[in-house]
Design an enzyme around this catalytic site. Structure first.
Site, PDB file in Angstrom:
ATOM      1  N   GLU A  96       0.829  -1.201   0.000  1.00 43.49           N
ATOM      2  CA  GLU A  96       0.000   0.000   0.000  1.00 43.49           C
ATOM      3  C   GLU A  96       0.858   1.243   0.000  1.00 43.49           C
ATOM      4  O   GLU A  96       1.871   1.319   0.682  1.00 43.49           O
ATOM      5  CB  GLU A  96      -0.912  -0.003   1.231  1.00 43.49           C
ATOM      6  CG  GLU A  96      -1.905  -1.143   1.162  1.00 43.49           C
ATOM      7  CD  GLU A  96      -2.893  -1.125   2.313  1.00 43.49           C
ATOM      8  OE1 GLU A  96      -3.630  -0.136   2.429  1.00 43.49           O
ATOM      9  OE2 GLU A  96      -2.903  -2.095   3.077  1.00 43.49           O
ATOM     10  N   CYS A 109       3.800   8.378   0.945  1.00 44.71           N
ATOM     11  CA  CYS A 109       4.051   7.493   2.076  1.00 44.71           C
ATOM     12  C   CYS A 109       4.159   6.071   1.524  1.00 44.71           C
ATOM     13  O   CYS A 109       3.190   5.531   0.999  1.00 44.71           O
ATOM     14  CB  CYS A 109       2.888   7.622   3.059  1.00 44.71           C
ATOM     15  SG  CYS A 109       3.016   6.529   4.469  1.00 44.71           S
ATOM     16  N   CYS A 116       3.373  -6.455   8.527  1.00 44.83           N
ATOM     17  CA  CYS A 116       4.351  -5.956   9.492  1.00 44.83           C
ATOM     18  C   CYS A 116       4.491  -6.973  10.622  1.00 44.83           C
ATOM     19  O   CYS A 116       3.493  -7.516  11.092  1.00 44.83           O
ATOM     20  CB  CYS A 116       3.887  -4.618  10.070  1.00 44.83           C
ATOM     21  SG  CYS A 116       5.092  -3.864  11.208  1.00 44.83           S
ATOM     22  N   CYS A 120       2.116  -3.697  17.292  1.00 50.02           N
ATOM     23  CA  CYS A 120       1.609  -2.508  17.973  1.00 50.02           C
ATOM     24  C   CYS A 120       0.090  -2.633  18.089  1.00 50.02           C
ATOM     25  O   CYS A 120      -0.602  -2.905  17.107  1.00 50.02           O
ATOM     26  CB  CYS A 120       1.999  -1.246  17.212  1.00 50.02           C
ATOM     27  SG  CYS A 120       3.796  -1.107  17.024  1.00 50.02           S
ATOM     28  N   CYS A 123      -2.454  -0.466  15.917  1.00 51.69           N
ATOM     29  CA  CYS A 123      -2.243  -0.354  14.469  1.00 51.69           C
ATOM     30  C   CYS A 123      -2.869  -1.523  13.725  1.00 51.69           C
ATOM     31  O   CYS A 123      -2.686  -2.681  14.107  1.00 51.69           O
ATOM     32  CB  CYS A 123      -0.752  -0.302  14.168  1.00 51.69           C
ATOM     33  SG  CYS A 123      -0.393  -0.170  12.405  1.00 51.69           S
ATOM     34  N   GLY A 169       4.737  -1.820   7.458  1.00 49.75           N
ATOM     35  CA  GLY A 169       6.027  -2.447   7.726  1.00 49.75           C
ATOM     36  C   GLY A 169       6.936  -1.648   8.619  1.00 49.75           C
ATOM     37  O   GLY A 169       6.675  -0.493   8.934  1.00 49.75           O
ATOM     38  N   GLU A 170       7.999  -2.309   9.059  1.00 52.45           N
ATOM     39  CA  GLU A 170       9.012  -1.665   9.888  1.00 52.45           C
ATOM     40  C   GLU A 170      10.259  -1.505   9.012  1.00 52.45           C
ATOM     41  O   GLU A 170      10.973  -2.495   8.753  1.00 52.45           O
ATOM     42  CB  GLU A 170       9.286  -2.516  11.130  1.00 52.45           C
ATOM     43  CG  GLU A 170      10.512  -2.127  11.925  1.00 52.45           C
ATOM     44  CD  GLU A 170      10.630  -0.626  12.243  1.00 52.45           C
ATOM     45  OE1 GLU A 170       9.647  -0.014  12.697  1.00 52.45           O
ATOM     46  OE2 GLU A 170      11.717  -0.072  12.019  1.00 52.45           O
ATOM     47  N   SER A 201      10.558   6.243   9.399  1.00 50.95           N
ATOM     48  CA  SER A 201       9.991   6.088  10.730  1.00 50.95           C
ATOM     49  C   SER A 201      10.239   4.673  11.245  1.00 50.95           C
ATOM     50  O   SER A 201       9.975   3.695  10.553  1.00 50.95           O
ATOM     51  CB  SER A 201       8.487   6.362  10.661  1.00 50.95           C
ATOM     52  OG  SER A 201       7.904   6.210  11.931  1.00 50.95           O
ATOM     53  N   SER A 224       8.720   6.170  16.518  1.00 52.36           N
ATOM     54  CA  SER A 224       7.379   6.071  17.094  1.00 52.36           C
ATOM     55  C   SER A 224       7.522   5.714  18.572  1.00 52.36           C
ATOM     56  O   SER A 224       8.047   4.658  18.913  1.00 52.36           O
ATOM     57  CB  SER A 224       6.567   5.000  16.363  1.00 52.36           C
ATOM     58  OG  SER A 224       6.430   5.370  15.006  1.00 52.36           O
ATOM     59  N   LEU A 225       7.053   6.600  19.417  1.00 53.52           N
ATOM     60  CA  LEU A 225       7.246   6.411  20.859  1.00 53.52           C
ATOM     61  C   LEU A 225       5.935   5.988  21.527  1.00 53.52           C
ATOM     62  O   LEU A 225       5.830   4.891  22.073  1.00 53.52           O
ATOM     63  CB  LEU A 225       7.792   7.705  21.463  1.00 53.52           C
ATOM     64  CG  LEU A 225       8.132   7.660  22.950  1.00 53.52           C
ATOM     65  CD1 LEU A 225       9.261   6.675  23.227  1.00 53.52           C
ATOM     66  CD2 LEU A 225       8.489   9.057  23.453  1.00 53.52           C
ATOM     67  N   ASN A 305      -6.327   7.140  14.526  1.00 48.51           N
ATOM     68  CA  ASN A 305      -7.291   6.912  13.455  1.00 48.51           C
ATOM     69  C   ASN A 305      -8.013   5.605  13.715  1.00 48.51           C
ATOM     70  O   ASN A 305      -7.376   4.584  13.976  1.00 48.51           O
ATOM     71  CB  ASN A 305      -6.567   6.856  12.105  1.00 48.51           C
ATOM     72  CG  ASN A 305      -5.907   8.181  11.787  1.00 48.51           C
ATOM     73  OD1 ASN A 305      -6.558   9.224  11.781  1.00 48.51           O
ATOM     74  ND2 ASN A 305      -4.604   8.160  11.556  1.00 48.51           N
ATOM     75  N   CYS A 348      -2.598   7.050   8.963  1.00 47.61           N
ATOM     76  CA  CYS A 348      -1.670   6.244   9.771  1.00 47.61           C
ATOM     77  C   CYS A 348      -2.403   5.114  10.475  1.00 47.61           C
ATOM     78  O   CYS A 348      -3.438   5.324  11.094  1.00 47.61           O
ATOM     79  CB  CYS A 348      -1.030   7.082  10.874  1.00 47.61           C
ATOM     80  SG  CYS A 348      -0.007   8.413  10.298  1.00 47.61           S
TER      81      CYS A 348
HETATM   82  N1  SAH Z   1       6.809   0.651  11.775  1.00 46.53           N
HETATM   83  C1  SAH Z   1       7.223   2.026  11.635  1.00 46.53           C
HETATM   84  C2  SAH Z   1       6.650   2.651  10.383  1.00 46.53           C
HETATM   85  C3  SAH Z   1       5.126   2.822  10.382  1.00 46.53           C
HETATM   86  S1  SAH Z   1       4.814   4.499  10.630  1.00 46.53           S
HETATM   87  C4  SAH Z   1       6.847   2.803  12.880  1.00 46.53           C
HETATM   88  O1  SAH Z   1       6.164   2.270  13.724  1.00 46.53           O
HETATM   89  O2  SAH Z   1       7.313   3.932  13.034  1.00 46.53           O
HETATM   90  C5  SAH Z   1       3.164   4.502  11.035  1.00 46.53           C
HETATM   91  C6  SAH Z   1       2.895   5.502  12.133  1.00 46.53           C
HETATM   92  O3  SAH Z   1       1.495   5.479  12.375  1.00 46.53           O
HETATM   93  C7  SAH Z   1       3.588   5.151  13.437  1.00 46.53           C
HETATM   94  O4  SAH Z   1       4.081   6.307  14.053  1.00 46.53           O
HETATM   95  C8  SAH Z   1       2.461   4.570  14.269  1.00 46.53           C
HETATM   96  O5  SAH Z   1       2.681   4.776  15.632  1.00 46.53           O
HETATM   97  C9  SAH Z   1       1.264   5.343  13.761  1.00 46.53           C
HETATM   98  N2  SAH Z   1      -0.011   4.638  13.925  1.00 46.53           N
HETATM   99  C10 SAH Z   1      -0.223   3.313  13.934  1.00 46.53           C
HETATM  100  N3  SAH Z   1      -1.531   3.045  14.083  1.00 46.53           N
HETATM  101  C11 SAH Z   1      -2.163   4.237  14.160  1.00 46.53           C
HETATM  102  C12 SAH Z   1      -3.525   4.620  14.276  1.00 46.53           C
HETATM  103  N4  SAH Z   1      -4.490   3.708  14.325  1.00 46.53           N
HETATM  104  N5  SAH Z   1      -3.803   5.943  14.318  1.00 46.53           N
HETATM  105  C13 SAH Z   1      -2.831   6.862  14.219  1.00 46.53           C
HETATM  106  N6  SAH Z   1      -1.535   6.556  14.075  1.00 46.53           N
HETATM  107  C14 SAH Z   1      -1.194   5.257  14.052  1.00 46.53           C
END
Ligand code: SAH
Length: 366
Positions: A96, A109, A116, A120, A123, A169-170, A201, A224-225, A305, A348
């Site tokens: 995607e 993006c 992935c 998390c 996500c 993905g990561e 990211s 991503s914290l 989201n 996201c």
């Molecule tokens: N795996 C990497 C790259 C993905 S970036 C990472 O985690 O950084 C995708 C971003 O969207 C991340 O910062 C993640 O924390 C955020 N994200 C994941 N699920 C989400 C959601 N449901 N709503 C908003 N942000 C989300």
């Protein structure tokens, strides 16, 4: 390089590799640059369209090579202009990619993996699990396909394009292919999207943050914290059990010392209503940044989201503002990201459709 076909995927080749390929193929070396330009500068993925190359060469090439291994299965256009592309690899895995227009520049993006492996909790992509790593060529091809859709095949790009490695993905678990793709895309004879216009990211793959820091021409970094302590982060982002907040911040501090002039890096923090968005969480985050003396960092607050069947909900708008204000009153720069393409599940954490039918179902249920 070949992806479930015997043919070499030329889009995946660096200029040097292209030379090697061309020479091995019994052609003069200068053909390498010509072919590279056709694919990456003119953005042609079909040999038939590469009319700058002799017909016989094109015929010969098409027997052993291809420039195109992804097919677009469906495309969704949001009311805000965001476009979401659901593509498929030659061996049938979903990819995607999202195009996000803004007034001054476009952002694409892209995905680094199909699915992935990280789990998390907030996500949707996580629910797919890892299907497979994408090749460097598949990463580059996503960008070419999207640019061609928006500006026409070989069309002029009206303004600069920024890339974010924030799709499925990561990226740091597919490090080599990712870095190779960014290097191919930065070629002057090609897309010419330089690392300075790319942000990657990571969910916090600590050794790779160090490896990334050591690269000479590297993209910008976002981490991503989403939680200010181990207890909560273990729960939200299980990767924290492997590299905890302390280790992550140590690596972030080291990374900070490699920043270029005027460069900053980013912590992304998804705000989950009632879970990680209280005043206390904001204060703890500020304390953590102070403790590690992180100064050249900004916090991107991402409103959650919705993504069925996830159980989380967004923070109240007032709480988002309070969270930001608490950080700012502690001298931390914080920005609230505007969600884009929510209506087409392009925002996201919403990328996870296995098939177009699956998204259509979800999009219309929304
Ligand atoms: N795996 C990497 C790259 C993905 S970036 C990472 O985690 O950084 C995708 C971003 O969207 C991340 O910062 C993640 O924390 C955020 N994200 C994941 N699920 C989400 C959601 N449901 N709503 C908003 N942000 C989300």
């Amino acid at each position: 390089m070949p992806v479930s076909s015997e043919k070499t995927h030329l889009t995946a080749l660096t200029p040097d590799e292209m030379t090697e390929f061309v020479v091995g193929f019994g052609e003069p070396r200068y053909r390498a640059k010509q072919i590279f330009k056709q694919i990456h500068e003119r953005r042609l993925l079909d040999f038939a369209e590469m009319t700058d190359l002799p017909k016989a060469l094109r015929a010969k090439l098409s027997e052993v090579a291809t420039a195109s291994v992804l097919t677009v299965e469906s495309k969704f256009v949001s009311e805000d202009g965001t476009r979401r592309f659901l593509m498929k690899t030659a061996d049938g895995f979903p990819v995607e990619t999202v195009f996000i227009p803004t007034e001054n520049r476009d952002t694409i993006c892209f995905s680094s993996q199909s699915g992935c492996p990280l789990k998390c909790d907030f996500c949707l992509t996580a629910k797919l699990g890892l299907l497979r790593n994408l090749t460097a060529g598949e990463i580059v091809e996503q960008i070419i396909i999207v640019l061609n859709d928006v500006y026409g095949v070989a069309g002029e790009l009206p303004h600069g394009t920024n890339l974010v490695g924030m799709g499925a993905g990561e990226p740091f678990l597919n490090f080599e292919n990712l870095i190779k793709a960014t290097s191919i895309m930065s070629e002057k004879d090609g897309l010419f999207i330089v690392p300075n216009r790319i942000t990657i990211s990571t969910a916090g793959i600590v050794p790779k943050i160090r490896e990334f820091a050591a690269l000479e021409r590297r993209p910008h970094l976002a981490i991503s914290l989403s939680a200010p302590d181990d207890e909560l982060r273990d729960r939200l982002m299980p990767i924290n059990k492997r590299w905890n907040v302390e280790e992550l911040f140590k690596a972030a501090k080291e990374f900070e010392s490699t920043l270029r002039r005027d460069e900053r890096f980013t912590f992304e923090y998804v705000l989950l209503g009632g879970v990680n968005d209280t005043d206390e969480h904001a204060e703890r985050l500020a304390v953590l940044l102070k403790k590690h003396k992180l100064r050249r960092v900004k916090i991107n607050l991402i409103p959650h989201n919705a993504a069925e069947p996830l159980e989380y909900g967004p923070s109240a708008p007032e709480q988002v503002m309070r969270f930001k204000e608490i950080l700012e009153s502690n001298g931390v720069s914080a920005y609230v990201r505007t969600p884009r393409g929510r209506d087409i599940f392009a925002a996201c954490g919403q990328l996870a459709a296995r098939s177009p039918v699956a998204i259509e179902g979800r999009a219309s249920a929304n």
